[in-house]
Design an enzyme around this catalytic site. Structure first.
Site, short mmCIF file in Angstrom:
data_model
loop_
_atom_site.label_atom_id
_atom_site.label_comp_id
_atom_site.label_asym_id
_atom_site.label_seq_id
_atom_site.Cartn_x
_atom_site.Cartn_y
_atom_site.Cartn_z
N HIS A 154 1.70 -10.73 4.11
CA HIS A 154 2.14 -10.59 5.48
C HIS A 154 1.43 -12.03 6.51
CE1 HIS A 154 0.19 -9.02 9.36
NE2 HIS A 154 0.40 -8.27 9.09
N GLU A 174 1.51 -1.34 3.83
CA GLU A 174 1.79 -0.26 2.87
C GLU A 174 1.52 -0.05 1.96
OE1 GLU A 174 3.58 0.31 5.71
OE2 GLU A 174 4.31 -1.06 6.87
N1 COA Z 1 6.83 -11.25 -3.03
C1 COA Z 1 7.45 -12.17 -2.80
N2 COA Z 1 7.26 -13.14 -1.61
C2 COA Z 1 6.71 -13.48 -0.98
C3 COA Z 1 5.96 -12.05 -0.21
C4 COA Z 1 6.58 -10.94 -1.51
N3 COA Z 1 6.23 -9.85 -0.86
N4 COA Z 1 5.50 -12.63 1.11
C5 COA Z 1 5.63 -13.00 1.36
N5 COA Z 1 6.90 -13.91 0.09
C6 COA Z 1 6.84 -15.62 -0.26
C7 COA Z 1 8.34 -16.35 0.01
O1 COA Z 1 9.20 -15.63 -0.53
C8 COA Z 1 8.21 -17.41 0.65
O2 COA Z 1 8.96 -17.96 -0.32
P1 COA Z 1 9.40 -19.51 -0.31
O3 COA Z 1 8.14 -20.93 1.17
O4 COA Z 1 9.26 -19.81 -1.36
O5 COA Z 1 10.63 -18.78 0.52
C9 COA Z 1 6.72 -17.43 1.41
O6 COA Z 1 5.67 -16.10 0.69
C10 COA Z 1 6.85 -17.63 3.28
O7 COA Z 1 7.59 -16.47 3.70
P2 COA Z 1 7.52 -15.55 4.61
O8 COA Z 1 8.45 -14.60 5.20
O9 COA Z 1 7.98 -17.14 5.52
O10 COA Z 1 6.32 -15.02 4.75
P3 COA Z 1 5.91 -14.55 6.40
O11 COA Z 1 4.50 -14.75 7.16
O12 COA Z 1 7.08 -14.47 7.40
O13 COA Z 1 5.60 -13.08 5.26
C11 COA Z 1 6.64 -10.68 5.13
C12 COA Z 1 5.61 -11.64 6.16
C13 COA Z 1 5.69 -9.78 5.20
C14 COA Z 1 7.77 -10.74 5.93
C15 COA Z 1 6.18 -10.75 4.23
O14 COA Z 1 4.89 -11.27 3.15
C16 COA Z 1 7.09 -9.97 3.08
O15 COA Z 1 8.30 -9.93 3.40
N6 COA Z 1 6.29 -8.51 2.49
C17 COA Z 1 7.14 -8.17 1.80
C18 COA Z 1 7.72 -6.50 2.88
C19 COA Z 1 6.40 -6.47 3.24
O16 COA Z 1 5.71 -5.57 2.60
N7 COA Z 1 6.40 -5.75 4.92
C20 COA Z 1 5.26 -4.78 5.29
C21 COA Z 1 4.12 -5.79 6.32
S1 COA Z 1 2.56 -4.82 7.24
#
Ligand code: COA
Length: 374
Positions: A254, A308
């Site tokens: 998140h 989720e």
């Molecule tokens: N699985 C694997 N790796 C994950 C991850 C996950 N669910 N969530 C974050 N990461 C990793 C990313 O790959 C990234 O790695 P890197 O720095 O080596 O590239 C790092 O953590 C940061 O990711 P980032 O996308 O910048 O973090 P964020 O704060 O924007 O993330 C989300 C928020 C929700 C977009 C992200 O956690 C995600 O994609 N989750 C899966 C989708 C999901 O469940 N969405 C519902 C949200 S309520």
């Protein structure tokens, strides 16, 4: 000045609606911890809290319940649209287009933003259930007076009086999902509202943002992941393979929480009560394995379960089909979106940020290359 990527940590509005404490894992609606509201007061009372600033008295709750209930029917033009389109279009697009049509019909009337918000919230479950039943070759059902917002949704989907434990679980889900600060979809709704567009158009914009798998599109992928893993003993290999390929584990991580999402804890408890034990055990194993693998892969940040992960189990157990998972999220969030739209309009200034231009400034048109403009 360069903005952080994804506007992380940037404050773009002030609100009295929702406070998220990402470090402590706490979510508060207008002063009330969401874990004390979910399953304790009905979703309609939470809607009253978000729209009207306070939990309702018995009379106020009855009045809002009546207002929601009397707005559930769809105008014939929306039903006709669903009859034409439900078998060929996917459910979120049907929802968006139905709301656009409702907005077009309402444009000639002069309902207040709050009344329009109530009418829109009341009709979303009817749109979803009607579209679903047409697509699955079942006769759409009329809304049932006397049933609450959530119970009526389940009734219109399944054609049966829902079990009280299923209504309680889905009602708690609706409360937990009702608002969540400036998630991408709510931010989009506020940006659209800042142009003084109508409430229906702002909600259509919000749904566009909700669709994506990084936001509201995740629960179906969680569901597919659990189906694909199949048995607890497959979890570790499945997750290891997918992480090695660079895939994200859906239902984890998140932007704001640096600990377990508080909504996930409540949903896990609800899931334990109503999900078949084999499926629940599978989810618990996947959760534990994923947490451990993600910790190894990202020791620098906590990537824990988000809302989720257990949502998909709760929705499945109460009888919501996977194709409606994100739509059901939209239906629950309609209260939050519209409360933010109302708040934005109360102290509005048009959103108009800037982008840092990184392109060139010195190019000249080469005459001979574009002399076809005649
Ligand atoms: N699985 C694997 N790796 C994950 C991850 C996950 N669910 N969530 C974050 N990461 C990793 C990313 O790959 C990234 O790695 P890197 O720095 O080596 O590239 C790092 O953590 C940061 O990711 P980032 O996308 O910048 O973090 P964020 O704060 O924007 O993330 C989300 C928020 C929700 C977009 C992200 O956690 C995600 O994609 N989750 C899966 C989708 C999901 O469940 N969405 C519902 C949200 S309520």
């Amino acid at each position: 000045m360069q903005a952080p990527r994804g506007l992380e940590g940037v404050i773009v509005a002030s609100t009295e609606l929702t406070k998220i404490d990402g470090q402590a894992g706490r979510l508060v609606y207008r002063g009330y911890d969401v874990t004390e509201l979910a399953g304790v007061v009905p979703y309609e009372a939470v809607a009253h809290l978000l729209w009207f600033r306070q939990l309702p008295t018995k009379e106020q709750l009855a009045r809002l319940g009546n207002q929601l209930s009397s707005n559930r029917q769809l105008p014939i033009v929306v039903t006709e649209f669903l009859e034409q389109a439900a078998r060929v279009a996917e459910p979120l697009s049907l929802l968006q287009t139905s709301i656009s049509i409702l907005g077009g019909l309402e444009a000639t009337k002069s309902a207040s933003t709050t009344d329009a918000s109530i009418a829109l919230t009341a009709r979303m479950p009817t749109i979803l259930a009607t579209g679903y039943r047409i697509r699955s070759n079942q006769k759409p059902l009329e809304p049932k007076a006397g049933l609450g917002h959530v119970a009526n949704y389940l009734y219109m989907l399944t054609g049966r009086e829902p079990k009280p434990e299923n209504v309680r679980a889905l009602d708690a889900y609706f409360t937990l999902l009702a608002d969540h600060g400036l998630g991408a979809s709510t931010f989009v709704a506020r940006v659209a509202a800042s142009t003084l567009t109508d409430v229906y158009s702002a909600v259509v914009a919000a749904i566009s943002a909700l669709k994506g798998p990084l936001h509201g599109g995740a629960p179906i992928f969680v569901w597919e992941m659990l189906q694909s893993i199949g048995k607890p003993e497959n979890a570790r290999d499945w997750l290891t393979d997918h992480l090695a390929k660079g895939d994200r584990i859906m239902g984890f991580g998140h932007r704001v929480y640096r600990t377990e999402d508080p909504r996930s804890k409540v949903l896990k408890r609800l899931a334990k009560e109503i999900v078949e034990p084999g499926l629940f055990d599978l989810a618990v194993t996947v959760e534990a394995e994923a947490r451990e693998l993600l910790k190894k892969q990202h020791p620098e940040r906590t990537i824990d379960t988000n809302v989720e992960f257990y949502s998909s189990l709760v929705l499945h157990a109460v009888g919501v089909p996977p194709e409606l998972f994100t739509c059901t999220f939209a239906s629950a969030r309609s209260v939050g979106w519209t409360a933010h739209i109302i708040e934005q309009r109360q102290d509005n200034r048009l959103f108009r940020p800037e982008a840092e231009y990184k392109g060139r400034l010195d190019l000249k048109v080469q005459e001979p290359t574009i002399n076809t403009l005649t």
